[in-house]
Design an enzyme around this catalytic site. Structure first.
Site, short mmCIF file in Angstrom:
data_model
loop_
_atom_site.label_atom_id
_atom_site.label_comp_id
_atom_site.label_asym_id
_atom_site.label_seq_id
_atom_site.Cartn_x
_atom_site.Cartn_y
_atom_site.Cartn_z
N LYS A 106 0.80 -1.23 0.00
CA LYS A 106 0.00 0.00 0.00
C LYS A 106 0.84 1.29 0.00
O LYS A 106 0.45 2.28 -0.60
CB LYS A 106 -0.96 0.00 1.20
CG LYS A 106 -2.10 -1.00 1.02
CD LYS A 106 -3.10 -0.87 2.15
CE LYS A 106 -4.26 -1.85 1.95
NZ LYS A 106 -5.31 -1.67 2.96
N ASP B 33 -10.34 2.72 2.11
CA ASP B 33 -10.53 1.96 3.36
C ASP B 33 -11.38 2.73 4.38
O ASP B 33 -12.30 2.16 4.99
CB ASP B 33 -9.18 1.62 3.99
CG ASP B 33 -8.47 0.49 3.25
OD1 ASP B 33 -9.16 -0.33 2.62
OD2 ASP B 33 -7.23 0.44 3.31
#
Ligand code: ATR
Length: 284
Positions: free
Chosen positions: A76, A113
């Site tokens: 990420k 997220d």
């Protein structure tokens, strides 16, 4: 030539998820269902990519016409460096879970997220304005959700972490997002205020070892929702334990997983898929 001959069907738009390991990812299943339900002409595949080949393989994917990728552990942060530009929420998170090729050819990095967590908390009917929130863990997962949480106007947010300094650092970094109406603090597990919280969010990696953080029982009350960002088909170590400690409600991150996927799908395709049926399917 027969005038009724139909035009050749163009190849489907290409999407996928990159991670290492990636075999157990539920994203291909989720996105294939979304695509079928919204009639999108696309394919979604999984790519097992090692850190040392990350940049080159992603470059190839997009050079060959790939449209977008989801990014999971351990890439990420690397994805945030790879992107030509970042959305504000990805910049704050310092991590990217969604890449897309824009019409100008640039690769944009986003992070869905936090939006996924908020959507799931909305579904669960958790009011965040004025809430007292305890966040356990101060790693990448916490960084990804802090800004969206703070935007909802909680009264207090306490970030607790094994390494207190990391939690204190995060609290300093996000002071601006907290504003003057929210008290944002960080500290060790031993500094956690011994009062019931409205929401206890578990974001450490302890569950992978089957363990739970050592925190006071007093944070769990009948009105507390204990939410684990990790997911399983049944209780996670944290949700099972939190219930025993007296948490009124528990939830694990399957809902968040589906919602962050829906948000990524919307970024790519401009349509919002229904999430409820697929969540039930995954739970089953
Ligand atoms: P992620 O991206 O999943 O958040 P990370 O950035 O490595 O991964 O963060 C892992 C989190 O789990 C951290 O909050 C870490 O605490 P430290 O900052 O003290 O390392 C926490 N964690 C990992 N193992 C732990 C353990 N044995 N006990 C308590 N917390 C632990």
């Amino acid at each position: 030539m027969n005038a009724s001959t139909s035009a050749p069907v163009p190849p489907p738009d290409r999407y996928g998820v990159v991670g290492h390991p990636i075999a157990h990812s539920k994203s291909p299943f989720i996105h294939s269902r979304f695509a079928a339900a919204t009639r999108q002409h696309m394919v979604y595949e999984r790519y097992d990519i090692r850190p040392e080949e990350f940049e080159q393989r992603l470059r190839e994917f997009f050079d060959e016409g790939g449209c977008g990728l989801n990014v999971t552990l351990p890439h990420k942060e690397a994805a945030a460096r790879f992107a030509d530009r970042l959305t504000p929420r990805a910049r704050l998170a310092g991590a990217v879970n969604t890449l897309r090729r824009c019409s100008d050819g640039a690769i944009e990095g986003d992070n869905t997220d936090g939006a996924g967590l908020l959507a799931d908390l909305r579904r669960l009917g958790v009011p965040l304005a004025g809430a007292h929130i305890l966040v356990l863990g101060a790693g990448g997962a916490t960084r990804g959700i802090l800004a969206p949480l703070l935007e909802q106007g909680p009264a207090t947010v306490f970030i607790a972490n094994r390494t207190a300094a990391r939690a204190e650092q995060l609290a300093r970094e996000f002071a601006e997002q907290a504003g003057k109406h929210c008290t944002l603090r960080g500290g060790g597990f031993e500094h956690i205020p011994a009062d019931p919280a409205d929401l206890v969010l578990h974001a450490t990696s302890l569950g992978l070892e089957g363990k739970v953080p050592e925190i006071p029982r007093a944070v769990f009350g009948p009105a507390t929702l204990a939410y684990d960002l990790a997911y399983g088909t049944t209780d996670t170590p944290f949700t099972g334990w939190a219930r025993e400690q007296g948490a009124g409600r528990v939830a694990q991150g399957l809902g968040m997983l589906v919602e962050q996927a829906a948000e990524a799908f919307f970024l790519w395709r401009g349509v919002r898929p229904d999430t409820e049926s697929i969540r039930h399917e995954l739970q089953a």
